[in-house]
Motif scaffolding. Structure first.
Motif, short mmCIF file in Angstrom:
data_model
loop_
_atom_site.label_atom_id
_atom_site.label_comp_id
_atom_site.label_asym_id
_atom_site.label_seq_id
_atom_site.Cartn_x
_atom_site.Cartn_y
_atom_site.Cartn_z
N GLN A 28 0.83 -1.21 0.00
CA GLN A 28 0.00 0.00 0.00
C GLN A 28 0.87 1.26 0.00
OE1 GLN A 28 -3.27 -0.16 -0.41
NE2 GLN A 28 -3.28 2.07 -0.62
N TYR B 45 3.92 1.61 -1.31
CA TYR B 45 4.69 1.81 -2.54
C TYR B 45 3.94 1.40 -3.80
CZ TYR B 45 8.61 2.36 0.70
OH TYR B 45 9.44 2.78 1.70
N ILE B 46 2.64 1.29 -3.73
CA ILE B 46 1.85 0.72 -4.82
C ILE B 46 2.12 1.36 -6.17
CG2 ILE B 46 -0.13 2.19 -4.30
CD1 ILE B 46 -1.93 -0.18 -5.10
N ASP B 47 2.35 2.67 -6.20
CA ASP B 47 2.55 3.36 -7.46
C ASP B 47 4.01 3.38 -7.92
OD1 ASP B 47 -0.17 4.03 -7.71
OD2 ASP B 47 0.09 5.78 -6.41
N GLU B 48 4.89 2.79 -7.13
CA GLU B 48 6.32 2.81 -7.46
C GLU B 48 6.87 1.44 -7.84
OE1 GLU B 48 8.57 4.78 -4.36
OE2 GLU B 48 6.78 5.88 -3.73
N ARG C 102 -6.00 -4.46 -6.94
CA ARG C 102 -5.58 -3.07 -6.72
C ARG C 102 -4.61 -2.54 -7.76
NH1 ARG C 102 -4.24 -3.15 -0.19
NH2 ARG C 102 -6.19 -4.14 0.50
N SER C 103 -3.94 -3.43 -8.48
CA SER C 103 -2.86 -2.98 -9.36
C SER C 103 -2.61 -3.98 -10.48
CB SER C 103 -1.58 -2.80 -8.52
OG SER C 103 -0.45 -2.60 -9.34
N GLU D 231 0.32 3.81 -21.94
CA GLU D 231 -0.34 3.65 -20.65
C GLU D 231 -0.44 2.18 -20.23
OE1 GLU D 231 -1.26 5.98 -18.58
OE2 GLU D 231 -0.74 7.65 -19.91
#
Length: 237
Positions: free
Chosen positions: A43, A45-48, A73-74, A144
Motif C-alpha cells: 500500500q 509503494y503501490i505506485d512505485e 488493486r494494481s 499507458e
C-alpha cells in the motif's frame, strides 16, 4: 523506468540473500516477512513498484490470497515462488493473475533473469512503434499499458495478459505457435504438458468477451497455435 521490487518470504536468510543480490544488480528492494507486512509495504509503494514477488507459503496467509489482493488493486507484474512440484499451484497462481512462477529451490540468478525478462517486456516502448491498436471496439494503449472497451471502460488485465494481447494485435492474421507466445510472455518456452498458456488464453478471451467455445478474436489452429483474427488499425492519436 521504476526498478523497485517488493518481496515477501518468511525465511530471513532468503530475504537477505535476495535483497543483497538484487541491489548489487541495481534494483531497489523492499522486504516483507508475512502477509500483513507485505500489504502494508504494498500500500505504501503501490505506485512505485515494477514487480512483486510472492512466496506461496507464509505464516499468516498464503501467496494466492495476496496475489488476488494485489491484482484487485494494481496491474503490477507478479512472480510467485512455490515449493510444490504440483502443476496445480502454478495454474492457480496464473488464474489469479500472476505473471510468472518459479519452483523452489531456485537460484537468485534465475530469479534475476525472470525479473529482467518482465522488465524488458514492460519497459519504455519504442517511440517509432504505434501507440494505439484498435480492434472491434477495443483500444490498446502501449504507453499507458491499458485496454479500454467501446464504452471507454477499462479492461482488467495482468501484465502478462497485456503483453500477450499486444503481441497478438501486432501480428493479426499470423498463426503464432505456442513456443513463440510463451517466449513473448514468459521469456522462455514451456513443456508440452504445461497448461499455463492455455489458462492465459482462456482468461484473455474472457476479458475480451470472446466466446471460449466459438472464439472470434483469438482462434485456435489445431496443431499449429493461435491466430488473432480481428482487423486491427494503428495510430498515434
Amino acid at each position: 523506468m521504476m526498478r523497485k521490487i517488493l518481496i515477501v518470504d518468511d525465511d530471513q536468510k532468503t530475504r537477505t540473500l535476495l535483497k543483497a543480490y538484487l541491489e548489487k544488480n541495481q534494483y531497489e528492494v523492499r522486504l516483507a516477512h508475512n502477509g500483513e507486512s507485505f500489504l502494508a509495504e504494498f500500500q505504501r509503494y503501490i505506485d512505485e513498484l515494477s514487480i512483486v514477488i510472492l512466496d506461496v507459503m507464509l505464516p499468516d496467509t498464503d501467496g494466492f490470497a495476496l496475489c488476488k489482493t494485489v491484482r484487485h488493486r494494481s496491474n503490477v507484474p507478479i512472480i510467485m515462488l512455490t515449493a510444490s512440484s504440483d502443476e496445480t499451484d502454478r495454474i492457480v497462481g496464473l488464474e489469479l493473475g500472476a505473471d510468472d512462477y518459479i519452483a523452489k529451490p531456485y537460484s537468485p540468478r534465475e530469479l534475476l533473469a525472470r525479473i529482467k525478462a518482465i522488465h524488458r517486456r514492460t519497459g519504455i516502448e519504442n517511440t517509432s512503434a504505434p501507440r494505439f491498436y484498435r480492434f472491434v471496439g477495443f483500444t490498446l494503449d502501449t504507453v499507458e499499458r491499458s485496454v479500454v472497451d467501446a464504452d471507454g471502460s477499462p479492461v482488467t488485465l495482468t501484465g502478462m495478459d497485456f503483453q500477450l494481447l499486444k503481441y497478438f494485435v501486432e501480428h493479426p492474421g499470423d498463426i503464432l505457435d505456442r513456443s513463440v507466445l510463451c517466449e513473448e510472455t514468459r521469456g522462455r518456452d514451456v513443456g508440452p504438458l504445461d497448461r499455463s498458456l492455455d489458462v492465459q488464453i482462456s482468461r484473455l478471451r474472457l476479458r475480451l468477451h470472446d466466446d471460449g467455445k466459438q472464439p472470434i478474436l483469438i482462434k485456435t489452429v489445431r496443431g499449429a497455435g493461435y491466430v488473432f483474427s480481428a482487423d486491427v488499425s494503428v495510430s498515434n492519436v
